[in-house]
Design a protein around this motif. Structure first.
Motif, PDB file in Angstrom:
ATOM      1  N   SER A  17       0.820  -1.212   0.000  1.00  0.00           N
ATOM      2  CA  SER A  17       0.000   0.000   0.000  1.00  0.00           C
ATOM      3  C   SER A  17       0.858   1.267   0.000  1.00  0.00           C
ATOM      4  N   SER A  35     -13.505  -4.390  -4.739  1.00  0.00           N
ATOM      5  CA  SER A  35     -12.343  -3.822  -4.055  1.00  0.00           C
ATOM      6  C   SER A  35     -12.346  -2.299  -4.160  1.00  0.00           C
ATOM      7  N   ARG A  36     -12.721  -1.777  -5.344  1.00  0.00           N
ATOM      8  CA  ARG A  36     -12.758  -0.316  -5.522  1.00  0.00           C
ATOM      9  C   ARG A  36     -13.847   0.301  -4.633  1.00  0.00           C
ATOM     10  N   LEU A  80      -5.161  -1.573  -3.683  1.00  0.00           N
ATOM     11  CA  LEU A  80      -6.385  -1.800  -2.923  1.00  0.00           C
ATOM     12  C   LEU A  80      -6.337  -3.165  -2.239  1.00  0.00           C
ATOM     13  N   GLU A 102     -12.664   0.277  -1.000  1.00  0.00           N
ATOM     14  CA  GLU A 102     -11.703   1.341  -0.744  1.00  0.00           C
ATOM     15  C   GLU A 102     -12.401   2.699  -0.728  1.00  0.00           C
TER      16      GLU A 102
END
Length: 370
Positions: free
Chosen positions: A192, A292-293, A222, A296
């Motif tokens: 990250s 995942s997007r 992510l 996040e």
């Protein structure tokens, strides 16, 4: 180095390794490995290929983690034994060998020690990485491909599994964008710190006049979603388009419309996947990326709310985070941590542990000061 100093060094490294083993929880890791080995031995394992790949990847990663810790402990024990023999025999050459091995052990233990700094909610998860060419034309597209190779080589060096979901090739060379997963414990927490804008300065191989070119590529990292995340995406909020997969130069690499593009209408987020063999597999992979997007996005919104409550209107992360220079001198420098090396070729070949470790330590220090 005197024998007493070497003995003290061994004791210090032993305490550091004790701390790492406690955080890693070796008994728990071995228990999880045993459970995964039972699942791998099931005769119907490969009836569900996606689940089988997930299980075998987890087993490989956890076994690799145990092997690294066991190897470090064995090397430290061997060094202590060699030092004892050197003292008994007055062997200066062996004592020097021990000193060299302790230096190598110190570096390897320090790298693992960084893991103890990863305490975020999503840090233990796999990482989903997207790289996009930004300003700089064909050089930026080429740079994006160089960065993708860098991360895949880094994962390969550590024995981590990877899966490429989507590659959008530029017309002349390189990539417009690419999305891939790194499957390993703490892959997200580790990688990250690579998020941000990367900058390349070099003599452009695409410029007939041999001029220096500055180009940029963006890296997004992510956490991969899990079943416990419960991200419900109604079908009515999705627009799903299918198309033929394409390779470099836009040439078709598939005779059927198997590639999938999904648009999340409420947010405008667009994801695509074209690297699986069937349309169904590509749709499932694209949905994982979309989840995942969205995960996040939700995390980022919560963080902004907390920052607003704390009176912190923005975060401490700068957009541009690393420069790679191959002309007029050789250098790679992190703009946040000041970590710097003079061998860009090694960095592009996946030697980025020093940058990652410095980034994790910098982030921890920054968070502690907030």
């Amino acid at each position: 180095m005197a024998s007493d100093d070497l003995s003290t060094r061994i004791s210090d490294l032993g305490r550091s390794l004790d701390s790492i083993e406690a955080v890693a929880d070796l008994p728990k890791l071995r228990s999880e490995i045993g459970e995964l080995e039972q699942q791998v031995a099931a005769p119907d394992l490969w009836d569900d290929q996606e689940n089988a790949q997930r299980i075998t990847s987890q087993l490989s990663a956890k076994q690799g983690e145990v092997d690294r810790l066991v190897s470090l402990r064995s090397r430290l024990d061997d060094a202590e034994l060699m030092l004892g023999m050197a003292e008994d025999e007055g062997d200066a050459e062996t004592r020097q060998e021990v000193a060299g091995e302790l230096e190598r052990l110190a570096r390897d233990i320090a790298t693992l020690e960084v893991r103890t700094l990863l305490s975020g909610d999503y840090d233990p998860r796999d990482a989903l990485i997207t790289i996009r060419a930004e300003a700089g034309g064909v050089d930026a597209a080429d740079f994006a491909e160089m960065l993708m190779r860098m991360y895949l080589r880094w994962a390969d060096r550590h024995g981590y599994a990877t899966e490429v979901y989507d590659t959008s090739y530029a017309e002349e060379a390189g990539l417009k964008s690419a999305t891939f997963a790194v499957k390993a414990p703490f892959a997200y927490g580790t990688l990250s710190v690579e998020q941000g804008t990367h900058r390349l300065v070099r003599i452009s191989p695409f410029d007939n006049q041999g001029r220096r070119q500055t180009s940029f590529a963006g890296v997004e990292v992510l956490p991969v979603t899990e079943e416990t995340d419960h991200i419900d995406i109604p079908e009515a909020e999705l627009r799903i388009d299918v198309f033929r997969s394409s390779g470099p130069g836009g040439q078709s690499v598939n005779t059927t419309d198997s590639a999938v593009r999904i648009t999340h209408l409420p947010t405008g987020i667009v994801v695509s996947c074209q690297n699986e063999k069937s349309q169904l597999q590509n749709k499932a992979a694209a949905l994982r990326v979309l989840q995942s997007r969205l995960l996040e996005r939700a995390r980022s919104e919560r963080e902004k709310e907390l920052n607003a409550l704390k009176g912190d209107g923005g975060n401490s992360w700068g957009a541009q985070m690393r420069s790679y220079v191959t002309h007029p001198y050789q250098m790679v420098k992190d703009l946040r941590t000041e970590h710097e090396v003079g061998n860009p070729d090694a960095v592009f070949d996946g030697d980025i542990d020093g940058f990652i470790d410095a980034g994790i330590r910098w982030r921890k220090k920054t968070e502690a000061q907030a």
